[in-house]
Design a protein around this motif. Structure first.
Motif, PDB file in Angstrom:
ATOM      1  N   UNK A   1      43.076  47.274  38.574  1.00  9.55           N
ATOM      2  CA  UNK A   1      43.381  47.883  37.261  1.00  9.55           C
ATOM      3  C   UNK A   1      44.452  48.972  37.355  1.00  9.55           C
ATOM      4  N   UNK A   2      45.143  49.196  36.280  1.00 10.63           N
ATOM      5  CA  UNK A   2      46.032  50.351  36.130  1.00 10.63           C
ATOM      6  C   UNK A   2      45.927  50.759  34.665  1.00 10.63           C
ATOM      7  N   UNK A   3      46.859  51.556  34.201  1.00 11.29           N
ATOM      8  CA  UNK A   3      46.800  52.019  32.814  1.00 11.29           C
ATOM      9  C   UNK A   3      46.635  50.855  31.839  1.00 11.29           C
ATOM     10  N   UNK A   4      45.665  50.980  30.958  1.00 14.83           N
ATOM     11  CA  UNK A   4      45.478  49.967  29.913  1.00 14.83           C
ATOM     12  C   UNK A   4      44.639  48.771  30.337  1.00 14.83           C
ATOM     13  N   UNK A   5      44.252  48.691  31.616  1.00 13.13           N
ATOM     14  CA  UNK A   5      43.349  47.621  32.064  1.00 13.13           C
ATOM     15  C   UNK A   5      42.160  48.272  32.780  1.00 13.13           C
ATOM     16  N   UNK A   6      41.065  47.523  32.914  1.00 12.72           N
ATOM     17  CA  UNK A   6      39.861  48.121  33.501  1.00 12.72           C
ATOM     18  C   UNK A   6      39.042  47.063  34.249  1.00 12.72           C
ATOM     19  N   UNK A   7      37.825  47.439  34.620  1.00 12.11           N
ATOM     20  CA  UNK A   7      36.967  46.539  35.410  1.00 12.11           C
ATOM     21  C   UNK A   7      36.726  45.212  34.672  1.00 12.11           C
ATOM     22  N   UNK A   8      36.552  45.301  33.366  1.00  7.13           N
ATOM     23  CA  UNK A   8      36.309  44.099  32.568  1.00  7.13           C
ATOM     24  C   UNK A   8      37.503  43.136  32.689  1.00  7.13           C
TER      25      UNK A   8
ATOM     26  N   UNK B   1      40.021  50.297  46.835  1.00  9.38           N
ATOM     27  CA  UNK B   1      40.246  48.855  46.705  1.00  9.38           C
ATOM     28  C   UNK B   1      40.167  48.170  48.069  1.00  9.38           C
ATOM     29  N   UNK B   2      40.655  48.850  49.070  1.00 10.13           N
ATOM     30  CA  UNK B   2      40.578  48.316  50.442  1.00 10.13           C
ATOM     31  C   UNK B   2      39.111  48.145  50.858  1.00 10.13           C
ATOM     32  N   UNK B   3      38.269  49.145  50.520  1.00  7.93           N
ATOM     33  CA  UNK B   3      36.839  49.040  50.860  1.00  7.93           C
ATOM     34  C   UNK B   3      36.210  47.853  50.113  1.00  7.93           C
ATOM     35  N   UNK B   4      36.584  47.689  48.848  1.00 12.58           N
ATOM     36  CA  UNK B   4      36.027  46.575  48.044  1.00 12.58           C
ATOM     37  C   UNK B   4      36.459  45.226  48.635  1.00 12.58           C
ATOM     38  N   UNK B   5      37.718  45.133  48.977  1.00 12.08           N
ATOM     39  CA  UNK B   5      38.291  43.896  49.536  1.00 12.08           C
ATOM     40  C   UNK B   5      37.581  43.513  50.848  1.00 12.08           C
TER      41      UNK B   5
ATOM     42  N   UNK C   1      40.868  39.984  43.750  1.00 17.08           N
ATOM     43  CA  UNK C   1      41.187  41.105  42.860  1.00 17.08           C
ATOM     44  C   UNK C   1      40.192  42.232  43.149  1.00 17.08           C
ATOM     45  N   UNK C   2      40.626  43.481  42.994  1.00 20.67           N
ATOM     46  CA  UNK C   2      39.692  44.607  43.191  1.00 20.67           C
ATOM     47  C   UNK C   2      39.572  45.404  41.896  1.00 20.67           C
ATOM     48  N   UNK C   3      38.603  46.333  41.903  1.00 21.37           N
ATOM     49  CA  UNK C   3      38.337  47.101  40.689  1.00 21.37           C
ATOM     50  C   UNK C   3      37.451  46.317  39.729  1.00 21.37           C
ATOM     51  N   UNK C   4      36.674  45.381  40.276  1.00 17.53           N
ATOM     52  CA  UNK C   4      35.784  44.549  39.456  1.00 17.53           C
ATOM     53  C   UNK C   4      34.518  45.335  39.099  1.00 17.53           C
ATOM     54  N   UNK C   5      33.753  44.849  38.101  1.00 11.32           N
ATOM     55  CA  UNK C   5      32.479  45.512  37.817  1.00 11.32           C
ATOM     56  C   UNK C   5      31.560  45.431  39.040  1.00 11.32           C
ATOM     57  N   UNK C   6      30.742  46.451  39.239  1.00  6.58           N
ATOM     58  CA  UNK C   6      29.891  46.479  40.439  1.00  6.58           C
ATOM     59  C   UNK C   6      28.967  45.265  40.486  1.00  6.58           C
TER      60      UNK C   6
END
Ligand code: NAD
Length: 410
Positions: free
Chosen positions: A145-152, A344-348, A172-177
């Motif tokens: 995600x960046x500005x204007x986008x989110x986990x959804x 994001x690296x940890x999520x990946x 992709x990272x920044x997904x909902x938990x």
């Protein structure tokens, strides 16, 4: 306000060239590091009533010298190719600086997210993914995600990617938990900004407890930066978002207002304009909204002792020079907001291993690695007798140039 067109990428490349000169790099290597490996521009038809609107979307892959490309997707009406190039390049320097095995990329769609319904936003993300699937993937290029986008939005992206390519949650990272995201990722950028603010105060022998903070932006980055600054004992005295700003010299209780949709919903006797927050007298100023907000028009009115850049490129090159001339220390974006890509690296890695960490482990790893990056940048600044931004670029450019050369490109 965003960057004047054609300047944002050139401003990043000015820092790359300066670092290249200090490091004695060959001019061809500097040229390669100042170019993008691949740029894809797409059109996104969007149904509107009984007609269709056609939006422009982007994915720019700046470098894969140190690993798969990594970078967010921005939805904003001012997004253009130059912006996306600049942001993709910054990701290359950020991932190298904090030493995670990624390169740099960025994506965007030129659209005002506040004017989209949730269904339209989903349609845009799905079309963006379908058009770009051939250049994406967990070992090619991983959006966030960046500005204007989110986990959804990232959940929709993952779902679309899975339909086309099969199961690959690390795409992709920044997904909902609950959907292969990592506990701690959402707060990671803001948390990192706050940790770096505290480290900067300590480095300059100023007490963290009671230090005053002003923050522009109360979205993902600004909100968590404010919360963690408060948890670390700092006093957040001013905040602003798109709707305007609030000031309370006694300190704003961030926990109490954390979940408001907008600062317009917060009761306050002292309201200011969105940009006025930048001119508040405080120890730490955190711009955490748009780019180019500290520029020639307001730089002489900045009264903070330290500027910790939560947003990407919030300070123009000439304003950066003036801040330093006015003895204001600027902690650059590629260090200050790198907690996001660290998270994001940890999520990946968790997705690839099909293993999940408790949030305490996530926070612990983040704090230790942010501190390490902070120390490395400060040591480089001392070694080369330079400011923190130049030092951060020297460190990052050296690492990417080495990888580029060792791979056999030169
Ligand atoms: P976001 O969309 O969640 O929030 C943006 C915030 O900025 C909102 O509160 C909005 O109201 C405010 N804003 C917009 N225009 C404004 C204006 N004119 N004046 C004052 N406030 C204004 O975005 P975000 O994810 O928090 O990103 C903010 C910045 O941080 C961007 O520059 C982004 O590139 C950078 N960044 C984000 C991440 C991340 O993980 N989200 C990581 C690194 C860097």
């Amino acid at each position: 306000m965003t960057h004047t067109k054609s300047s944002a990428f050139a401003e990043v490349n000015e820092k790359v060239a300066q670092a290249g000169e200090i490091l004695g790099l060959k001019s061809g290597v500097v040229k390669a590091l100042s170019s993008c490996e691949r740029e894809v521009v797409i059109s996104i038809p969007l149904r509107r009533g009984d007609d269709v609107d056609v939006l422009t979307g982007y994915r720019v892959q700046h470098s894969s010298a140190r690993g798969p490309r990594k970078g967010g997707i921005r939805f904003h009406q001012d997004v253009d190719l130059d912006d996306v190039r600049a942001l993709a390049s910054l990701m290359t320097w950020k991932t190298a600086l904090i030493d995670v095995p990624f390169g740099g990329a960025k994506g965007g769609v030129a659209v005002d997210p506040s004017k989209l319904t949730s269904i339209e936003k989903e349609e845009i993300i799905r079309r963006w993914t379908r058009s770009l699937v051939h250049v994406l993937g967990h070992h090619r290029d991983i959006p966030a995600p960046d500005m204007g986008t989110d986990a959804k939005s990232m959940a929709w992206l993952m779902d679309e990617f899975h339909r086309l390519e099969g199961f690959q949650p690390a795409c992709v990272t920044g997904k909902p938990v609950e959907l292969f995201g990592a506990a701690g990722r959402e707060e990671a950028t803001g948390r990192g900004v706050a940790m770096i603010a505290a480290a900067t105060l300590k480095e300059n022998k100023i007490k963290v407890e009671g230090a005053t903070v002003a923050i522009q932006g109360f979205g993902n980055v600004g909100r968590y930066a404010a919360l963690v600054c408060q948890e670390l004992g700092m006093k957040v005295i001013a905040l602003s978002d798109m709707s305007g700003g609030i000031v309370d010299k006694k300190g704003i209780d961030i926990k109490a207002i954390f979940n408001v949709a907008s600062l317009a919903d917060v009761k306050s006797d002292n309201r200011i304009g969105s940009a006025d927050v930048l001119e508040i007298e405080c120890d730490v100023l955190i711009p955490a909204a748009l780019g180019n907000v500290i520029n020639d028009s307001n730089v002489d009115k900045i009264k903070a002792a330290f500027v910790v850049e939560g947003a990407n490129q919030p300070t123009s090159t000439s304003a950066d020079r003036k801040l330093r001339a006015n003895s204001i220390v600027v902690v650059p974006d590629i260090l200050a907001n790198s907690g996001g890509v660290m998270g994001s690296y940890f999520e990946w890695t968790q997705n690839i291993q099909q293993f999940s960490w408790p949030i305490e482990k996530f926070r612990g790893e983040l704090d230790v690695r942010m501190q390490k990056a902070f120390v490395n940048v400060n040591e480089t600044a001392t070694k080369y007798n330079t400011d923190l931004r130049s030092a951060a670029f020297i460190l990052a450019v050296e690492r990417v140039a080495n990888a580029f050369s060792q791979r056999g490109s030169l």
